[in-house]
Design an enzyme around this catalytic site. Sequence first.
Site, PDB file in Angstrom:
ATOM      1  N   ALA A   1      35.165  42.725  38.169  1.00 61.53           N
ATOM      2  CA  ALA A   1      35.052  44.171  37.974  1.00 61.53           C
ATOM      3  C   ALA A   1      34.332  44.555  36.675  1.00 61.53           C
ATOM      4  CB  ALA A   1      36.436  44.802  38.006  1.00 61.53           C
TER       5      ALA A   1
ATOM      6  N   THR B   1      31.530  47.899  35.148  1.00 60.44           N
ATOM      7  CA  THR B   1      32.018  49.018  34.305  1.00 60.44           C
ATOM      8  C   THR B   1      30.850  49.747  33.630  1.00 60.44           C
ATOM      9  OG1 THR B   1      32.439  47.509  32.479  1.00 60.44           O
ATOM     10  CG2 THR B   1      34.326  48.067  33.855  1.00 60.44           C
TER      11      THR B   1
ATOM     12  N   PHE C   1      40.064  46.957  36.768  1.00 59.59           N
ATOM     13  CA  PHE C   1      41.466  47.164  37.121  1.00 59.59           C
ATOM     14  C   PHE C   1      42.398  47.004  35.928  1.00 59.59           C
ATOM     15  CE2 PHE C   1      41.640  46.300  42.013  1.00 59.59           C
ATOM     16  CZ  PHE C   1      41.055  47.537  42.218  1.00 59.59           C
ATOM     17  N   ARG C   2      42.176  45.929  35.160  1.00 56.99           N
ATOM     18  CA  ARG C   2      43.244  45.556  34.239  1.00 56.99           C
ATOM     19  C   ARG C   2      43.014  45.877  32.770  1.00 56.99           C
ATOM     20  NH1 ARG C   2      43.012  42.467  38.273  1.00 56.99           N
ATOM     21  NH2 ARG C   2      44.850  42.251  39.568  1.00 56.99           N
TER      22      ARG C   2
ATOM     23  N   GLN D   1      33.747  39.252  43.136  1.00 59.75           N
ATOM     24  CA  GLN D   1      35.043  39.827  43.542  1.00 59.75           C
ATOM     25  C   GLN D   1      34.881  41.321  43.783  1.00 59.75           C
ATOM     26  OE1 GLN D   1      38.524  38.496  41.067  1.00 59.75           O
ATOM     27  NE2 GLN D   1      36.909  37.718  39.770  1.00 59.75           N
TER      28      GLN D   1
ATOM     29  N   VAL E   1      33.776  44.911  45.254  1.00 62.41           N
ATOM     30  CA  VAL E   1      33.583  45.425  46.615  1.00 62.41           C
ATOM     31  C   VAL E   1      32.525  46.532  46.611  1.00 62.41           C
ATOM     32  CG1 VAL E   1      35.941  44.803  47.289  1.00 62.41           C
ATOM     33  CG2 VAL E   1      35.508  47.093  46.370  1.00 62.41           C
TER      34      VAL E   1
ATOM     35  N   HIS F   1      35.781  39.480  48.345  1.00 68.89           N
ATOM     36  CA  HIS F   1      36.824  40.478  48.609  1.00 68.89           C
ATOM     37  C   HIS F   1      36.329  41.594  49.535  1.00 68.89           C
ATOM     38  CE1 HIS F   1      39.176  39.230  44.734  1.00 68.89           C
ATOM     39  NE2 HIS F   1      39.278  38.358  45.702  1.00 68.89           N
TER      40      HIS F   1
ATOM     41  N   CYS G   1      38.566  49.336  62.272  1.00 65.15           N
ATOM     42  CA  CYS G   1      39.915  49.724  62.670  1.00 65.15           C
ATOM     43  C   CYS G   1      40.869  48.615  62.233  1.00 65.15           C
ATOM     44  CB  CYS G   1      39.977  49.920  64.175  1.00 65.15           C
ATOM     45  SG  CYS G   1      41.669  50.145  64.755  1.00 65.15           S
TER      46      CYS G   1
ATOM     47  N   SER H   1      39.010  39.125  34.576  1.00 70.73           N
ATOM     48  CA  SER H   1      40.174  38.741  33.769  1.00 70.73           C
ATOM     49  C   SER H   1      40.708  37.374  34.209  1.00 70.73           C
ATOM     50  CB  SER H   1      41.276  39.794  33.908  1.00 70.73           C
ATOM     51  OG  SER H   1      41.658  39.905  35.272  1.00 70.73           O
TER      52      SER H   1
HETATM   53  P1  NAD Z   1      39.947  42.916  36.117  1.00 69.54           P
HETATM   54  O1  NAD Z   1      40.020  44.388  35.992  1.00 69.54           O
HETATM   55  O2  NAD Z   1      41.203  42.158  36.284  1.00 69.54           O
HETATM   56  O3  NAD Z   1      39.225  42.329  34.817  1.00 69.54           O
HETATM   57  C1  NAD Z   1      37.986  42.819  34.363  1.00 69.54           C
HETATM   58  C2  NAD Z   1      37.617  42.067  33.094  1.00 69.54           C
HETATM   59  O4  NAD Z   1      36.314  42.442  32.729  1.00 69.54           O
HETATM   60  C3  NAD Z   1      38.549  42.369  31.919  1.00 69.54           C
HETATM   61  O5  NAD Z   1      38.858  41.162  31.262  1.00 69.54           O
HETATM   62  C4  NAD Z   1      37.692  43.289  31.039  1.00 69.54           C
HETATM   63  O6  NAD Z   1      38.002  43.153  29.667  1.00 69.54           O
HETATM   64  C5  NAD Z   1      36.297  42.795  31.348  1.00 69.54           C
HETATM   65  N1  NAD Z   1      35.232  43.787  31.190  1.00 69.54           N
HETATM   66  C6  NAD Z   1      35.283  45.128  31.408  1.00 69.54           C
HETATM   67  N2  NAD Z   1      34.081  45.685  31.217  1.00 69.54           N
HETATM   68  C7  NAD Z   1      33.250  44.666  30.844  1.00 69.54           C
HETATM   69  C8  NAD Z   1      31.876  44.613  30.521  1.00 69.54           C
HETATM   70  N3  NAD Z   1      31.094  45.696  30.517  1.00 69.54           N
HETATM   71  N4  NAD Z   1      31.345  43.412  30.217  1.00 69.54           N
HETATM   72  C9  NAD Z   1      32.106  42.286  30.190  1.00 69.54           C
HETATM   73  N5  NAD Z   1      33.421  42.290  30.481  1.00 69.54           N
HETATM   74  C10 NAD Z   1      33.975  43.463  30.824  1.00 69.54           C
HETATM   75  O7  NAD Z   1      38.908  42.573  37.275  1.00 69.54           O
HETATM   76  P2  NAD Z   1      38.760  41.279  38.201  1.00 69.54           P
HETATM   77  O8  NAD Z   1      39.077  40.056  37.414  1.00 69.54           O
HETATM   78  O9  NAD Z   1      37.457  41.392  38.883  1.00 69.54           O
HETATM   79  O10 NAD Z   1      39.916  41.440  39.275  1.00 69.54           O
HETATM   80  C11 NAD Z   1      40.136  42.693  39.860  1.00 69.54           C
HETATM   81  C12 NAD Z   1      40.129  42.765  41.354  1.00 69.54           C
HETATM   82  O11 NAD Z   1      39.881  44.126  41.665  1.00 69.54           O
HETATM   83  C13 NAD Z   1      39.045  42.018  42.012  1.00 69.54           C
HETATM   84  O12 NAD Z   1      39.686  41.311  42.990  1.00 69.54           O
HETATM   85  C14 NAD Z   1      38.102  43.069  42.651  1.00 69.54           C
HETATM   86  O13 NAD Z   1      38.019  42.860  44.045  1.00 69.54           O
HETATM   87  C15 NAD Z   1      38.776  44.387  42.473  1.00 69.54           C
HETATM   88  N6  NAD Z   1      37.949  45.432  41.805  1.00 69.54           N
HETATM   89  C16 NAD Z   1      36.652  45.638  42.166  1.00 69.54           C
HETATM   90  C17 NAD Z   1      35.888  46.617  41.533  1.00 69.54           C
HETATM   91  C18 NAD Z   1      34.463  46.816  41.943  1.00 69.54           C
HETATM   92  O14 NAD Z   1      34.120  46.559  43.087  1.00 69.54           O
HETATM   93  N7  NAD Z   1      33.591  47.260  41.029  1.00 69.54           N
HETATM   94  C19 NAD Z   1      36.445  47.396  40.521  1.00 69.54           C
HETATM   95  C20 NAD Z   1      37.791  47.175  40.190  1.00 69.54           C
HETATM   96  C21 NAD Z   1      38.515  46.184  40.828  1.00 69.54           C
END
Ligand code: NAD
Length: 240
Positions: free
Chosen positions: A25, A29, A36-37, A102, A104, A120, A128, A188
Amino acid sequence: MLDKKIKDLGEEILKSKYTIVLTGAGMSTESGISDFRSKEGVWSKFDPMEVASRKALENDYDNFHDFYSLRLKTKVEKKPHLGHEILAKWEEKGYINGVITQNVDNFHLEAGSKNVYPIHGSITKYRCNQCNKEVSKEDFIAKMPCENCGGNLRPRIVLFGESLPGEILEGAIREIEKADLVIIIGTSLSVYPAANLHAYTRGKIVYINDEAKTDKRIHMFIEGKAGQVLKLVDEHINSK
Ligand code: NAD
């Protein structure tokens, strides 16, 4: 220190015969999609089990539907950023061989990456929940029942409490096994099995994230924003 790591990663990419990028994710950003976290992440406002789980879909469809309609509306206004574009360009030039994500949000494909494993699923596809019939995004937004069986419509993504699509996951593992360089970006490393995929490589592992995480398998950690770090590495590669 950052300069040296940027150069080292550029050199590793040029040297490697098979490079796979694994994104989370944090890759999106900088496009304005919350992760998410982290502190500002989606989970600071919602409880995942109440909105993004199999249980929510089955027991509280209104809440589930509100959450994904909102995420979809947010995504419509957003676009892939330079970092996504650089990864697509690197694939075209043969510097990297594929992206396992990961996310979507479909941004890697929208930016032009070809060999993408969205483990994911994708928020651009709908079906459906009962009979699996492919449906349109518009029908999902309008909260239509499935015209085939009357079931609830849903995005084609993996919810908490569901397993990953076997074929895509197996393909992703095969890619990591082939890789002599794996670049992990913006995750994360806490959602399994994605958090453990890099264990399948015998090659080097580089981790780019804006917050550190201890993992003894990682050979180099680069602290920084995904898009900014990729831009600097790209500049180094272009200067060669
Ligand atoms: P997570 O939210 O758990 O972790 C994101 C990590 O990225 C954090 O450690 C954060 O500090 C870091 N981060 C944030 N912005 C950053 C940047 N600009 N550059 C570098 N690092 C940055 O996300 P995850 O580990 O991908 O797990 C979350 C789950 O949620 C996944 O399974 C995913 O499917 C889903 N998700 C997807 C989206 C999307 O499609 N964009 C968004 C949110 C969550």
